[in-house]
Structure formats: C-alpha cells, structure tokens
Design a protein around this motif. Sequence first.
Motif, PDB file in Angstrom:
ATOM      1  N   THR A  96      63.369 -52.968  63.772  1.00  0.00           N
ATOM      2  CA  THR A  96      64.234 -53.458  64.863  1.00  0.00           C
ATOM      3  C   THR A  96      64.606 -52.349  65.850  1.00  0.00           C
ATOM      4  N   ASP A  97      64.291 -51.100  65.527  1.00  0.00           N
ATOM      5  CA  ASP A  97      64.624 -49.959  66.389  1.00  0.00           C
ATOM      6  C   ASP A  97      63.499 -49.570  67.344  1.00  0.00           C
ATOM      7  N   VAL A  98      62.338 -50.221  67.222  1.00  0.00           N
ATOM      8  CA  VAL A  98      61.186 -49.778  68.002  1.00  0.00           C
ATOM      9  C   VAL A  98      60.877 -50.721  69.167  1.00  0.00           C
ATOM     10  N   ASN A  99      60.127 -50.184  70.117  1.00  0.00           N
ATOM     11  CA  ASN A  99      59.718 -50.949  71.301  1.00  0.00           C
ATOM     12  C   ASN A  99      58.327 -51.548  71.082  1.00  0.00           C
ATOM     13  N   ASN A 100      57.742 -52.066  72.132  1.00  0.00           N
ATOM     14  CA  ASN A 100      56.423 -52.700  72.031  1.00  0.00           C
ATOM     15  C   ASN A 100      55.297 -51.696  71.777  1.00  0.00           C
ATOM     16  N   HIS A 101      55.593 -50.401  71.820  1.00  0.00           N
ATOM     17  CA  HIS A 101      54.601 -49.367  71.504  1.00  0.00           C
ATOM     18  C   HIS A 101      54.748 -48.888  70.062  1.00  0.00           C
ATOM     19  N   ASN A 102      55.655 -49.548  69.329  1.00  0.00           N
ATOM     20  CA  ASN A 102      55.947 -49.200  67.936  1.00  0.00           C
ATOM     21  C   ASN A 102      56.505 -47.780  67.803  1.00  0.00           C
ATOM     22  N   THR A 103      57.285 -47.368  68.817  1.00  0.00           N
ATOM     23  CA  THR A 103      57.988 -46.090  68.776  1.00  0.00           C
ATOM     24  C   THR A 103      59.476 -46.363  69.004  1.00  0.00           C
ATOM     25  N   LEU A 104      60.305 -45.435  68.577  1.00  0.00           N
ATOM     26  CA  LEU A 104      61.751 -45.608  68.710  1.00  0.00           C
ATOM     27  C   LEU A 104      62.123 -45.903  70.158  1.00  0.00           C
ATOM     28  N   PHE A 105      62.879 -46.957  70.363  1.00  0.00           N
ATOM     29  CA  PHE A 105      63.334 -47.354  71.694  1.00  0.00           C
ATOM     30  C   PHE A 105      64.168 -46.223  72.300  1.00  0.00           C
ATOM     31  N   GLY A 106      63.821 -45.822  73.527  1.00  0.00           N
ATOM     32  CA  GLY A 106      64.488 -44.693  74.182  1.00  0.00           C
ATOM     33  C   GLY A 106      65.986 -44.863  74.325  1.00  0.00           C
ATOM     34  N   GLY A 107      66.428 -46.085  74.614  1.00  0.00           N
ATOM     35  CA  GLY A 107      67.864 -46.328  74.762  1.00  0.00           C
ATOM     36  C   GLY A 107      68.617 -46.125  73.463  1.00  0.00           C
ATOM     37  N   LYS A 108      67.993 -46.461  72.357  1.00  0.00           N
ATOM     38  CA  LYS A 108      68.606 -46.252  71.039  1.00  0.00           C
ATOM     39  C   LYS A 108      68.743 -44.755  70.769  1.00  0.00           C
ATOM     40  N   LEU A 109      67.683 -43.996  71.072  1.00  0.00           N
ATOM     41  CA  LEU A 109      67.726 -42.553  70.903  1.00  0.00           C
ATOM     42  C   LEU A 109      68.835 -41.945  71.763  1.00  0.00           C
ATOM     43  N   MET A 110      68.944 -42.415  72.998  1.00  0.00           N
ATOM     44  CA  MET A 110      69.979 -41.890  73.901  1.00  0.00           C
ATOM     45  C   MET A 110      71.379 -42.194  73.385  1.00  0.00           C
ATOM     46  N   ALA A 111      71.586 -43.358  72.798  1.00  0.00           N
ATOM     47  CA  ALA A 111      72.894 -43.697  72.235  1.00  0.00           C
ATOM     48  C   ALA A 111      73.226 -42.777  71.064  1.00  0.00           C
ATOM     49  N   TYR A 112      72.236 -42.517  70.193  1.00  0.00           N
ATOM     50  CA  TYR A 112      72.442 -41.582  69.080  1.00  0.00           C
ATOM     51  C   TYR A 112      72.816 -40.191  69.609  1.00  0.00           C
ATOM     52  N   ILE A 113      72.114 -39.753  70.656  1.00  0.00           N
ATOM     53  CA  ILE A 113      72.349 -38.434  71.243  1.00  0.00           C
ATOM     54  C   ILE A 113      73.773 -38.333  71.787  1.00  0.00           C
ATOM     55  N   ASP A 114      74.202 -39.324  72.552  1.00  0.00           N
ATOM     56  CA  ASP A 114      75.554 -39.295  73.125  1.00  0.00           C
ATOM     57  C   ASP A 114      76.603 -39.304  72.021  1.00  0.00           C
ATOM     58  N   ASP A 115      76.363 -40.072  70.978  1.00  0.00           N
ATOM     59  CA  ASP A 115      77.300 -40.170  69.860  1.00  0.00           C
ATOM     60  C   ASP A 115      77.496 -38.816  69.186  1.00  0.00           C
ATOM     61  N   ILE A 116      76.418 -38.170  68.781  1.00  0.00           N
ATOM     62  CA  ILE A 116      76.557 -36.910  68.051  1.00  0.00           C
ATOM     63  C   ILE A 116      77.032 -35.782  68.963  1.00  0.00           C
ATOM     64  N   ALA A 117      76.649 -35.817  70.233  1.00  0.00           N
ATOM     65  CA  ALA A 117      77.125 -34.798  71.176  1.00  0.00           C
ATOM     66  C   ALA A 117      78.639 -34.907  71.374  1.00  0.00           C
ATOM     67  N   SER A 118      79.143 -36.134  71.409  1.00  0.00           N
ATOM     68  CA  SER A 118      80.591 -36.311  71.590  1.00  0.00           C
ATOM     69  C   SER A 118      81.367 -35.767  70.391  1.00  0.00           C
ATOM     70  N   ILE A 119      80.781 -35.839  69.204  1.00  0.00           N
ATOM     71  CA  ILE A 119      81.452 -35.298  68.015  1.00  0.00           C
ATOM     72  C   ILE A 119      81.522 -33.776  68.103  1.00  0.00           C
ATOM     73  N   ALA A 120      80.427 -33.133  68.512  1.00  0.00           N
ATOM     74  CA  ALA A 120      80.433 -31.677  68.663  1.00  0.00           C
ATOM     75  C   ALA A 120      81.476 -31.244  69.696  1.00  0.00           C
ATOM     76  N   ALA A 121      81.548 -31.965  70.814  1.00  0.00           N
ATOM     77  CA  ALA A 121      82.526 -31.636  71.855  1.00  0.00           C
ATOM     78  C   ALA A 121      83.957 -31.804  71.340  1.00  0.00           C
ATOM     79  N   TYR A 122      84.199 -32.897  70.631  1.00  0.00           N
ATOM     80  CA  TYR A 122      85.533 -33.167  70.078  1.00  0.00           C
ATOM     81  C   TYR A 122      85.930 -32.074  69.080  1.00  0.00           C
ATOM     82  N   LYS A 123      84.979 -31.662  68.231  1.00  0.00           N
ATOM     83  CA  LYS A 123      85.254 -30.611  67.255  1.00  0.00           C
ATOM     84  C   LYS A 123      85.607 -29.297  67.945  1.00  0.00           C
ATOM     85  N   HIS A 124      85.018 -29.058  69.112  1.00  0.00           N
ATOM     86  CA  HIS A 124      85.287 -27.807  69.820  1.00  0.00           C
ATOM     87  C   HIS A 124      86.700 -27.774  70.393  1.00  0.00           C
TER      88      HIS A 124
END
Length: 170
Positions: free
Chosen positions: A20-48
């Motif tokens: 359910t995480d992949v696109n029609n090319h059978n690779t991780l959907f870019g928007g899902k990857l971007m959401a993961y990136i923003d999520d973990i980056a916000s935790i690092a910023a908050y910790k700082h």
Amino acid sequence: MEQRYVKETRCYKTNRVFPTDVNNHNTLFGGKLMAYIDDIASIAAYKHCRCSVVTASTDSVDFLTPIRPTDSVCFESFVTWTGRSSMEVFVKVIKEDLRTGERDIAATSFLTFVALDEQNHPVKVPRVVPETAEEIRLHETAEHRAEMRRQRREQSKKFADVLTTRFAWE
C-alpha cells in the motif's frame, strides 16, 4: 549562550515498505517518503530547542535510489546548523534490501524549522556543535545553503506577487 551537540538531536526510524506504500512503478510513493522525512526532521528540531517547531521550508528531497517492497527504509536526522530562531535539519534515508542486507543511500533532504514560544512567536535556539567528520562537513557548508534559501525565498515572494488567487471557474 546555550549550546547542544549534534548527537543530542540525532533521531532514527525504520519502516517496512508495504504494497500500500508503493506507486505504479512498485517503488515507495514519493509523498509518503516526504511525510516520513518531515516527521523525523521535526523531532530532531524539537529535541534541539525543546520547544514547539514549525517547518519553514523543505529545501530539497533528492531521490537517489528507488525503494522497493523488499526493502526496509531507515531515516536518520539531526540538526546541522542554527540561526537565531531557525534550525537546518539533515535527513539521510538508507534503504536495505531485506533479502541480501545490501544498503544504499536512497535519499537526502535538508529542511528548515523555526522554534516557537507558547504564543507562536519565534524564539532563540541554542547553538549546535558538530563533532564527527560528517557533522562538521554539513555544518561548514550550511551557511551557503542558508544564503541559497534566503535568495530562493526572495524570488518566491516576487513570483507570488504576479500570481492570481482567482480560480479558473470564477
């Protein structure tokens, strides 16, 4: 002024890639990857800064290698540089083929966060101190990225002035 070491902001998160995480090319959907990136980056910023943060910009998300359902994806984030109230956060995305154990850098990203007080006003953040070779390299090159962000933001403001807010059907 208060300071924090980069290692104090470091975060990790590992995910499976499901059908359910992949696109029609059978690779991780870019928007899902971007959401993961923003999520973990916000935790690092908050910790700082140990206060609320908001994403001010996503400078780049460079997709380097496709991520497939046979891979796990590991996100590593940490603060690389600080301004008065802003923080640059780097996210490294490592994919691992779960069958072979082979790992590759799948993506990299730089984001900027602003620290906010209880009234949502920008607040001063601690200085960040790099220690490892990777942290020092990213810290040394951050001023250049910050200047590019300033220039891009000015260009975006000028461009927005010529855009219309009317919808096509109006």
